[in-house]
Design an enzyme around this catalytic site. Structure first.
Site, mmCIF file in Angstrom:
data_model
loop_
_atom_site.group_PDB
_atom_site.id
_atom_site.type_symbol
_atom_site.label_atom_id
_atom_site.label_comp_id
_atom_site.label_asym_id
_atom_site.label_seq_id
_atom_site.Cartn_x
_atom_site.Cartn_y
_atom_site.Cartn_z
ATOM 1 N N GLU A 147 38.351 6.871 17.361
ATOM 2 C CA GLU A 147 36.923 7.192 17.358
ATOM 3 C C GLU A 147 36.057 6.034 16.866
ATOM 4 O OE1 GLU A 147 35.544 10.570 18.179
ATOM 5 O OE2 GLU A 147 37.473 10.627 19.188
ATOM 6 N N HIS B 49 33.991 13.177 11.775
ATOM 7 C CA HIS B 49 34.251 11.747 11.575
ATOM 8 C C HIS B 49 34.097 11.445 10.084
ATOM 9 C CE1 HIS B 49 32.796 11.104 15.954
ATOM 10 N NE2 HIS B 49 34.104 10.961 15.926
ATOM 11 N N CYS C 63 25.524 7.347 12.770
ATOM 12 C CA CYS C 63 26.111 7.524 14.110
ATOM 13 C C CYS C 63 25.464 6.589 15.121
ATOM 14 C CB CYS C 63 25.909 8.954 14.602
ATOM 15 S SG CYS C 63 26.921 10.178 13.775
#
Length: 447
Positions: free
Chosen positions: A174, A248, A365
């Site tokens: 990720e 995450h 993000c």
């Protein structure tokens, strides 16, 4: 050697909508089918970029991807002209249309994992593209992400851009959202902390939501990025917080230089990890937020840790937060106590990023951190660096092409596809990227 952290922010795409595609991301699920405003979303992101650039923090932009992404619909068996493909998928399988129209590439913390030249065996900056294997809509991103990064970091003497790992669950990666770097000045060798959710043979797993990152992937990325093996730590995220919506690591922790700002429940065997970091990072400081002051649930709903921790030249730090933190009495109370306490954080900057937040993406993000020396900065494609001229050009571009209202039904409109391609054609020229999009190389597909 002197170096600076440059934040490369993702520009929100023209098809930004709320489809609830990301199981495990509670904001995404909660706002499913809400009407979105792509123009506002893009402008909110641009304002953050410009404000931070004006405050002296080097800032650049990464453009959106081509959406709806027709080539994947063809792979799924929909045929005809591009317009016919859209019509068929909207009628027969609308969920696929939403997936191939996702604006998720804006969250560039998932684009790649970065190793600065001070940490690498060959003295280059390395970038390994993330495969984002856990979610179909995100797994589509890697090839175009690679093209974009190669167009931005185009000096092969200084930068190595690696393709994503194979698309299998064992190697789920990720990107930088599960990676932290700790150390002194940016130009000095740092300690790279890779955070994973699962590994083969380890039964310590979340039970409600998926663990997207594997240890096997993290180890492979560290090898690809040629990180000095003495400068790597692998740590498991606490599976209990994954089950509470921490999909995450950047939803529960953020690092900058010698500081790790995290929740007290962020990591498995957290006290052991922090002791290891204290032993290996000079001046290491952990700012652990107790659950009695901020619960994991409140951390997820406000995105307290999906913040940016930025260094000023004098060594003090700025914490960049979403508006939701200021609106939550308990979190805001904690943050004001943090400002008064003995630590490098001396300022809070708050931004309204609601359009992104409603899909589960906060300030962290939206950005990819890349530490660069002065020489490396000069080697980056200069057209992507944020300044007054670029900000005004991008604002005008957004005004010209972006809609201020979008629903899932609008994704089938062939005009949206045409608008998007025209917009990206103009943008790729503005940012001096060349033909990075498939439709540019294929002459517009089979329309």
């Amino acid at each position: 050697m002197n170096a600076w952290e440059v934040n490369f922010d993702g520009l929100v795409g023209l098809t930004h909508h709320y489809a609830g595609l990301s199981f495990g991301n509670e904001a995404s699920t909660r706002h499913r089918f809400q009407v979105s405003n792509p123009r506002l979303a893009a402008k909110q992101g641009l304002l953050k970029m410009k404000a931070l650039a004006d405050a002296g923090f080097p800032q650049a932009v990464i453009p959106p991807h081509e959406r709806p992404f027709i080539p994947v619909l063809r792979q799924l068996g929909f045929s005809g002209s591009d317009e016919q493909v859209l019509e068929k998928v909207a009628r027969q399988a609308p969920h696929w249309l939403s997936s191939v129209s996702s604006a998720s590439p804006m969250w560039v913390a998932n684009a790649a994992t970065i190793a600065p030249s001070a940490d690498t065996l060959d003295g280059k900056v390395h970038l390994t593209v993330a495969n984002l294997n856990n979610k179909f809509h995100r797994s589509l991103e890697a090839p175009v992400t690679e093209s974009l990064l190669k167009a931005i970091f185009n000096d092969e003497e200084k930068f190595s851009v690696h393709s994503a790992l194979p698309q299998v669950a064992l190697l789920g990666d990720e990107g930088a959202a599960n990676h932290n770097r700790l150390g002194g000045h940016y130009g000095e060798p740092g300690m790279q902390l890779f955070v994973y959710g699962r590994e083969e043979g380890n039964d310590t797993l979340p039970s409600r939501y998926p663990a997207r990152q594997t240890r096997e992937a993290s180890e492979a990325v560290a090898r690809l990025n040629q990180v000095n093996p003495q400068q790597v730590i692998f740590a498991q995220q606490n599976p209990d917080v994954i089950d509470q919506g921490v999909f995450h690591n950047d939803v529960i922790a953020v690092s900058n230089r010698q500081v790790l700002f995290c929740h007290q429940q962020a990591f498995a065997r957290q006290s052991q990890l922090l002791a290891n970091l204290r032993a290996r990072v000079n001046g290491f400081m952990a700012i652990e937020v107790p659950a009695t002051q901020v619960s994991v649930s409140d951390a997820v709903s406000t995105y307290l840790f999906n913040s940016q921790l930025l260094s000023r030249d004098d060594g003090s730090m700025v914490l960049v937060l979403p508006q939701e933190c200021r609106e939550h009495a308990g979190v805001w109370c904690y943050l004001n106590e943090l400002l008064a306490a003995d630590n490098p954080i001396s300022e809070l900057k708050v931004f309204d990023l609601r359009e992104s937040m409603a899909n589960g993406g906060g300030p962290a993000c939206l950005r990819l951190r890349v530490v660069l020396t002065q020489e490396e900065r000069r080697a980056v494609n200069p057209a992507v660096m944020m300044n007054d001229t670029l900000f005004n050009a991008l604002n005008d571009w957004v005004d010209r092409y972006y809609r201020d209202r979008l629903t899932a039904a609008d994704l089938a409109d062939p005009q949206l596809l045409r608008e998007g391609r025209e917009a990206l054609d103009v943008l790729s020229q503005l940012l001096n990227l060349g033909s990075v999009y498939p439709f540019q190389r294929e002459g517009g597909g089979n329309g």
